[in-house]
Write a protein that holds these residues in place. Structure first.
Motif, PDB file in Angstrom:
ATOM      1  N   CYS A 175       0.847  -1.187   0.000  1.00 33.86           N
ATOM      2  CA  CYS A 175       0.000   0.000   0.000  1.00 33.86           C
ATOM      3  C   CYS A 175       0.887   1.242   0.000  1.00 33.86           C
ATOM      4  O   CYS A 175       1.860   1.318   0.754  1.00 33.86           O
ATOM      5  N   VAL A 176       0.544   2.196  -0.839  1.00 35.82           N
ATOM      6  CA  VAL A 176       1.276   3.455  -0.934  1.00 35.82           C
ATOM      7  C   VAL A 176       0.306   4.596  -0.636  1.00 35.82           C
ATOM      8  O   VAL A 176      -0.837   4.581  -1.113  1.00 35.82           O
TER       9      VAL A 176
ATOM     10  N   ALA B 276       1.723  15.840   7.089  1.00 36.47           N
ATOM     11  CA  ALA B 276       0.710  14.856   6.717  1.00 36.47           C
ATOM     12  C   ALA B 276       1.277  13.436   6.736  1.00 36.47           C
ATOM     13  O   ALA B 276       0.631  12.514   7.242  1.00 36.47           O
ATOM     14  N   VAL B 277       2.471  13.261   6.192  1.00 38.74           N
ATOM     15  CA  VAL B 277       3.091  11.934   6.174  1.00 38.74           C
ATOM     16  C   VAL B 277       3.303  11.434   7.599  1.00 38.74           C
ATOM     17  O   VAL B 277       2.917  10.311   7.944  1.00 38.74           O
ATOM     18  N   LYS B 278       3.916  12.241   8.430  1.00 38.14           N
ATOM     19  CA  LYS B 278       4.224  11.829   9.811  1.00 38.14           C
ATOM     20  C   LYS B 278       2.953  11.475  10.567  1.00 38.14           C
ATOM     21  O   LYS B 278       2.884  10.450  11.246  1.00 38.14           O
ATOM     22  N   ASN B 279       1.936  12.313  10.462  1.00 41.11           N
ATOM     23  CA  ASN B 279       0.702  12.069  11.204  1.00 41.11           C
ATOM     24  C   ASN B 279      -0.098  10.899  10.645  1.00 41.11           C
ATOM     25  O   ASN B 279      -0.728  10.160  11.402  1.00 41.11           O
ATOM     26  N   TYR B 280      -0.076  10.700   9.336  1.00 38.88           N
ATOM     27  CA  TYR B 280      -0.739   9.529   8.764  1.00 38.88           C
ATOM     28  C   TYR B 280      -0.057   8.264   9.279  1.00 38.88           C
ATOM     29  O   TYR B 280      -0.727   7.305   9.666  1.00 38.88           O
TER      30      TYR B 280
ATOM     31  N   ALA C 236      -1.020   7.496  12.833  1.00 38.19           N
ATOM     32  CA  ALA C 236      -2.405   7.032  12.956  1.00 38.19           C
ATOM     33  C   ALA C 236      -2.611   5.619  12.417  1.00 38.19           C
ATOM     34  O   ALA C 236      -3.564   4.936  12.802  1.00 38.19           O
ATOM     35  N   HIS C 237      -1.727   5.137  11.534  1.00 39.11           N
ATOM     36  CA  HIS C 237      -1.945   3.852  10.860  1.00 39.11           C
ATOM     37  C   HIS C 237      -0.855   2.808  11.088  1.00 39.11           C
ATOM     38  O   HIS C 237      -0.994   1.680  10.605  1.00 39.11           O
ATOM     39  N   LYS C 238       0.189   3.125  11.813  1.00 37.36           N
ATOM     40  CA  LYS C 238       1.333   2.211  11.896  1.00 37.36           C
ATOM     41  C   LYS C 238       1.015   0.857  12.518  1.00 37.36           C
ATOM     42  O   LYS C 238       1.715  -0.116  12.258  1.00 37.36           O
ATOM     43  N   TYR C 239      -0.040   0.772  13.332  1.00 40.45           N
ATOM     44  CA  TYR C 239      -0.391  -0.511  13.942  1.00 40.45           C
ATOM     45  C   TYR C 239      -1.619  -1.140  13.290  1.00 40.45           C
ATOM     46  O   TYR C 239      -2.123  -2.147  13.761  1.00 40.45           O
ATOM     47  N   LYS C 240      -2.096  -0.569  12.211  1.00 40.51           N
ATOM     48  CA  LYS C 240      -3.286  -1.071  11.536  1.00 40.51           C
ATOM     49  C   LYS C 240      -2.883  -1.946  10.350  1.00 40.51           C
ATOM     50  O   LYS C 240      -1.778  -1.856   9.840  1.00 40.51           O
ATOM     51  N   GLU C 241      -3.824  -2.774   9.907  1.00 42.64           N
ATOM     52  CA  GLU C 241      -3.553  -3.644   8.767  1.00 42.64           C
ATOM     53  C   GLU C 241      -3.307  -2.863   7.489  1.00 42.64           C
ATOM     54  O   GLU C 241      -2.619  -3.336   6.595  1.00 42.64           O
ATOM     55  N   ASP C 242      -3.873  -1.667   7.399  1.00 45.21           N
ATOM     56  CA  ASP C 242      -3.737  -0.874   6.178  1.00 45.21           C
ATOM     57  C   ASP C 242      -2.568   0.113   6.245  1.00 45.21           C
ATOM     58  O   ASP C 242      -2.537   1.084   5.505  1.00 45.21           O
ATOM     59  N   LYS C 243      -1.588  -0.175   7.107  1.00 45.51           N
ATOM     60  CA  LYS C 243      -0.453   0.750   7.202  1.00 45.51           C
ATOM     61  C   LYS C 243       0.279   0.812   5.860  1.00 45.51           C
ATOM     62  O   LYS C 243       0.396  -0.197   5.147  1.00 45.51           O
ATOM     63  N   PRO C 244       0.765   1.980   5.504  1.00 51.34           N
ATOM     64  CA  PRO C 244       1.444   2.112   4.213  1.00 51.34           C
ATOM     65  C   PRO C 244       2.830   1.467   4.228  1.00 51.34           C
ATOM     66  O   PRO C 244       3.495   1.423   5.256  1.00 51.34           O
ATOM     67  N   HIS C 245       3.239   1.004   3.054  1.00 51.59           N
ATOM     68  CA  HIS C 245       4.584   0.477   2.856  1.00 51.59           C
ATOM     69  C   HIS C 245       5.506   1.537   2.273  1.00 51.59           C
ATOM     70  O   HIS C 245       6.721   1.353   2.226  1.00 51.59           O
TER      71      HIS C 245
END
Length: 163
Positions: free
Chosen positions: A21-22, A66-70, A73-82
């Protein structure tokens, strides 16, 4: 990334992470140019079956936030970006504002690459003229949006190879 490399657009054999995911972080400023960069980027991601999301920020200065805060918010979720891709365009004007914004955006992306466990790709045009923009969104200097997408693929594969 320079378009002079004959291997630039070759993505054969790239091993991406499962459910890659990007997140594309793009500016509202200079929308006509950014729309073209985004379209090229998305084309590459779709051709390689990579999921993506697009986040809009007002200008290039806000990309790092935006990058840092995204990520937070998502680093422990299944949809975390690669990977993240930063898309913007800073066009030189009559004041030193151009220099300050370019330095801040560049430094911000460098800091993200040093602090986050996923790459942030620099897809921000820093140009003097509209002609230079045109040359970089499908002209004689290639398509910087497509190149940003390819760079994201290659960096995700590189990170994936370290496992």
């Amino acid at each position: 990334m320079s378009t002079n490399s004959s291997n630039l657009y070759n993505t054969t054999g790239i091993q991406l992470p499962k459910d890659a995911c990007v997140v594309i972080v793009r500016t509202e400023w200079n929308a006509e140019t950014i729309d073209k960069l985004e379209a090229g980027c998305i084309k590459v991601l779709q051709e390689n079956k990579v999921q993506y999301r697009v986040i809009m920020v007002p200008g290039a200065f806000e990309i790092s936030f935006a990058v840092k805060n995204y990520w937070e918010a998502h680093k422990y979720k299944e949809d975390k970006p690669h990977a993240f891709i930063a898309l913007g365009c800073v066009l030189r004007g009559d004041t030193p504002h151009f220099d300050y914004v370019c330095k801040a955006v560049t430094d911000g992306v460098v800091q993200l690459n040093l602090s986050l466990p996923v790459p942030t790709i620099f897809g921000v045009l820093t140009v003097d003229t509209q002609q230079q923009i045109d040359e970089r969104v499908g002209g004689k200097h290639g398509h910087k949006g497509e190149e940003a997408g390819i760079t994201a693929l290659k960096m995700m594969a590189l990170k994936n190879s370290f496992k």
